[in-house]
Each structure stands twice: as structure tokens, then as C-alpha cells.
Design an enzyme around this catalytic site. Structure first.
Site, short mmCIF file in Angstrom:
data_model
loop_
_atom_site.label_atom_id
_atom_site.label_comp_id
_atom_site.label_asym_id
_atom_site.label_seq_id
_atom_site.Cartn_x
_atom_site.Cartn_y
_atom_site.Cartn_z
N LYS A 1 7.89 -1.23 3.40
CA LYS A 1 7.53 -2.42 4.16
C LYS A 1 8.65 -3.48 4.14
O LYS A 1 9.66 -3.30 3.47
CB LYS A 1 6.22 -2.98 3.61
CG LYS A 1 5.11 -1.92 3.47
CD LYS A 1 4.91 -1.12 4.74
CE LYS A 1 3.76 -0.14 4.74
NZ LYS A 1 3.55 0.70 3.59
C1 LIG Z 1 -1.29 0.34 8.55
C2 LIG Z 1 -1.34 0.47 7.06
N1 LIG Z 1 -2.37 -0.06 6.39
C3 LIG Z 1 -2.46 0.03 5.06
C4 LIG Z 1 -1.48 0.66 4.32
C5 LIG Z 1 -1.64 0.81 2.85
O1 LIG Z 1 -0.63 0.19 2.12
P1 LIG Z 1 -0.21 0.72 0.67
O2 LIG Z 1 0.66 1.90 0.83
O3 LIG Z 1 0.51 -0.46 0.08
O4 LIG Z 1 -1.47 1.03 -0.08
C6 LIG Z 1 -0.38 1.22 4.98
C7 LIG Z 1 0.69 1.89 4.22
O5 LIG Z 1 1.63 2.39 4.73
C8 LIG Z 1 -0.31 1.12 6.38
O6 LIG Z 1 0.71 1.65 7.07
#
Ligand SMILES: Cc1ncc(COP(=O)(O)O)c(C=O)c1O
Length: 439
Positions: free
Chosen positions: A224
């Protein structure tokens, strides 16, 4: 040379000058000698600021956010929350260990549960679907459009008397069409959850993404905009939702610093979970939050240069950008009329050493076998035991347009530290390849 020969020779020379350059995939020389590759963004900006934050936590021996050694309260996570809320234009922010945890917190803060339906795009990350199911609610898919985000025109047909919320997921740096989505949510009295995991720092019509939703989430994982390896945040303007989010993330109770932020708690204990962030993570995220605008400006300026350099191409078919000024510029995605043409574009770009890839970072959720079969941790899971839950069908049949869009686009991914030379190479490769594929 007589006049006739001279004209013939000139025409041949002009033809050669106008002739399309030979593609590397057909034996021509490539635009670059080595493959161009975007790197992870946030970690490229790690420096003494992150180092000092980590050393502070080590030296003060205060790794836990709520209390620790000495008379000073630990402040890294709390300061991160305050600065993150300010950057996102919201009243409150809650730090959590991941974007997935943030979605679980958001869904539970809204009180969604058995009998409730939540609409989400068919192309997004597992966490969105899982958070809805883990709360006992029922996920209902809508198609995406050529922005790669939920298609506002497909939302209303998915609304039933049980629909309680809608997830607008801003995928691969591109804001969803909020001008169309928000009125639908209002008209049907649906709560809006913005998922900004893939668009941290992007904006829509001049306001940060995340400031539009009733409650919104971010991921701060490695891929990110800013990162502590793993991390997440929930933001809201609603004190009641912040209180419920804070309670849910810490077993159901509320701690002094959040109670003070709220000016007093109004709710009482309920059964929550355990999603507190530690001070090491909070320190790194504090340093990264202060660099967010630099990183965003870096990647946006790369994107602007490339868009400018290809703007005049004939028949240019770009990913739809509901707010071009607000998108991050994660990638330069171009569209084709068929998968076969898109695949030829990717092969040709790869040979030029400027690879383009299909839209990524998400999956077509309805086609995942465990989703199609509704595999839950327990066979009597409430999401799928109601009549509606039993009858809902996932699978490719519920998202043909999503599958079609994703088959027809490919993009070159950008990096906030790309040099002018590198963006020039992207422009040169697209200008060389795209017209020869599109014809
Ligand atoms: C659209 C979206 N929502 C939620 C998440 C979840 O994030 P995390 O990987 O920090 O749990 C991601 C992770 O890539 C994502 O792309």
C-alpha cells in the site's frame, strides 16, 4: 534521376519514415535494455524518521499503546491516529493491525449481522467478503465497470429490503464513482463503507477518500501507499461509530484516551475482539503518514507525465477515471476490444522491457471455489442458513461483465520514484506498441 524516379524515391522514403517501428516481439530493438519494475512504495521512503520512532519505543520500553514504564503515557499509536484522522479529513481514526481487521471493525461498528445484506463489488480483495460473512451477514455482489470499481448502475438491482450497507472499494488507486453511489445509498438508507486499502492518499473531488463514507478503512500493508509491513486504520466522523469501533477492537470496553477524544463514552460493554496496534507499528506509521503527500505526489506526477505523453494517440481507450485529479496513478491501464488483443499488447510490452499486467491486487471473488461453495468455519453459519442465504448463487454467472472488463485491460504499474527517463520509456513503449495492436 528523372522526375518520375525522384517522386517514387521520395514516396518510399516518406513511407519508411511513417512506417511503424519494428516491435521487439517481432525482432526489433526494445525500448529498454532491462525490464522496468515498480517497487513497493512506502518502504522506499524509510529513513531516520522511522528508525528514530522505533528506537524511541525500544529505549522507553513502552511497546503497548495503553500503558507502560515511566510516568509518560505511550503516545505513538494515539498520535498516529490523530494525524491520520486530520490527513483524511475525518474526526476520528482508529489504528488496527491490518486492513482486514479494519473491515471487521467497520462491519461490527455498524452492527451488521445475521439477516442483513451488504453489497460489494465482484472484483475486490477477500477481506471484504470475509468481514461480511464473519459478522453473520450476507454478501451480495455487483458488477464492476471500466473504472474497475463497483458499477453504480448495477447496485440498485441488487438492493432488497434486507440490504443495510454498501461497500465502495477504491481499487488500484482509482476513486469509485461516489457522485452516483452516495445518492443511491441515501435513497435506500444504506450505510456506506469506503474501502480505501488500495488508494491510501487518493481523493475524490478535492476531499480525501475515506471522508465520504459513514465509516471507512485503509490497509497499511506492504503493497500500500504507506506501510508498516502490516497495519490498518478505520476512520469516521460519527462519534457513536468511533466508540463502537474502539470497543469492538478492544474486547468491548473503551480506554481513557479514546473516551477523552469522544468527550465521554455513551455506550456500554459488548462482546468485541482484539485488534489493538502496538507502539512499534504506530511509530513507523506516524513517520510514514508524514510522508504520505510526498509519496502521492511522486506517483501522481509520474502518471501525469505518462498521460500527457500518450494523450494524442488515436483511439486511446483508457481505464475510466471518475476523478482524474484524485486518482493515485497506480498504473496506466489501457483497454482493448478483446482478450486476445490485450494479451498481444502484454506480450509486445514485455518484449520492449516495459511490462504491462492485467488489473491485479484483487480477485474475482464469486468464482473462487470456496465462495461458490459457501465454505464457512461452521456448517450452520448464519449468513447461509436463511432462505435467502441458501438460495443466493455465486460463481461466474453472477459477474460476466466483471470478467469481461478484467480480460480486456492491462496496465504498466508506476512507482513514486520513477525518473523522467523511466516515464519517457513508458511513453515510448506505449506509443510504439499500442497503435500497432489497436490498428
Ligand atoms: C481492497 C482491499 N481491502 C482490504 C484489504 C486488506 O488489507 P490487509 O492486507 O492489510 O489485511 C486489501 C489488501 O490488499 C485490499 O486490497
Amino acid at each position: 534521376m528523372n522526375r518520375r524516379n525522384f517522386l517514387a524515391a521520395s514516396a518510399a522514403a516518406a513511407g519508411a519514415a511513417n512506417a511503424a517501428p519494428k516491435l521487439a516481439v517481432k525482432g526489433g530493438s526494445p525500448v529498454r535494455s532491462t525490464p522496468l519494475k515498480a517497487d513497493y512504495w512506502g518502504t522506499q521512503f524509510y529513513d531516520d524518521k522511522e528508525r528514530q520512532e522505533l528506537i524511541d519505543v525500544l529505549e522507553t520500553r513502552r511497546p503497548f499503546r495503553w500503558y507502560g514504564h515511566g510516568s509518560q503515557p505511550p503516545m505513538k499509536v494515539l498520535t498516529f491516529e490523530k494525524e491520520f484522522a486530520a490527513r483524511m479529513g475525518t474526526k476520528y481514526a482508529l489504528a488496527v493491525p491490518s486492513g482486514t481487521a479494519a473491515l471487521n471493525v467497520a462491519v461490527n461498528a455498524l452492527g451488521l449481522g445475521p439477516g442483513d445484506e451488504v453489497i460489494l463489488p465482484a472484483w475486490t480483495w477477500h477481506s471484504c467478503f470475509n468481514a461480511i460473512v464473519l459478522a453473520g451477514a450476507l454478501p451480495v455482489f455487483a458488477e464492476i465497470d471500466e473504472s474497475f470499481n463497483i458499477d453504480p448502475h448495477d447496485i440498485e438491482s441488487k438492493i432488497t429490503p434486507h440490504t443495510k450497507a454498501l461497500m465502495a472499494v477504491h481499487l488500484q488507486g482509482n476513486p469509485a464513482d461516489l457522485d452516483k453511489i452516495i445518492p443511491i445509498a441515501r435513497k435506500h438508507n444504506l450505510k456506506l463503507i469506503e474501502d480505501c486499502a488500495q488508494s491510501v492518499g487518493a481523493s475524490y473531488k478535492g476531499r480525501p477518500l475515506g471522508s465520504y463514507g459513514d465509516i471507512s478503512i485503509y490497509s497499511l500493508q506492504l503493497n500500500k501507499t504507506i506501510t508498516s509491513g502490516e497495519g490498518g486504520a478505520v476512520v469516521t466522523n460519527d462519534p457513536m461509530l468511533f466508540e463502537r469501533a474502539s470497543r469492538f477492537h478492544d474486547l468491548g470496553g473503551i480506554r481513557g484516551p479514546h473516551e477523552q477524544w469522544l468527550g465521554g463514552a455513551k455506550g456500554s460493554w459488548f462482546i468485541g475482539s482484539g485488534f489493538r496496534m502496538n507502539e512499534f507499528t504506530g511509530g513507523v506509521l506516524l513517520a510514514q503518514t508524514r510522508k504520505l503527500d510526498t509519496i502521492v505526489e511522486g506517483v501522481r506526477s509520474s502518471a501525469r507525465r505518462v498521460y500527457e505523453g500518450i494523450r494524442d494517440l488515436k483511439n486511446l481507450h483508457m481505464r475510466r477515471l471518475p476523478d482524474p485529479a484524485g486518482e493515485l496513478g497506480t498504473g496506466i491501464f489501457l483497454g482493448f476490444d478483446s482478450k486476445e488483443r490485450r494479451d498481444r499488447y502484454m506480450a509486445a510490452m514485455k518484449a520492449e522491457n516495459v511490462p504491462a499486467s492485467p488489473p491485479g491486487g484483487s480477485v474475482i471473488l464469486p468464482t473462487q471455489p470456496h465462495i461458490e461453495k459457501k465454505v464457512t468455519v461452521h456448517p450452520a453459519w448464519p449468513s447461509f442458513t436463511s432462505e435467502r442465504g441458501r438460495s443466493i448463487q455465486y460463481g461466474a454467472g453472477c459477474c460476466p461483465r466483471t470478467i469481461d472488463v478484467l480480460n480486456r485491460f492491462a496496465g504498466v504499474l508506476l512507482d513514486p520514484k520513477f525518473t523522467k527517463r523511466e516515464t519517457d520509456d513508458i511513453i515510448a513503449a506505449i506509443r510504439k506498441v499500442y497503435p500497432q495492436i489497436v490498428g
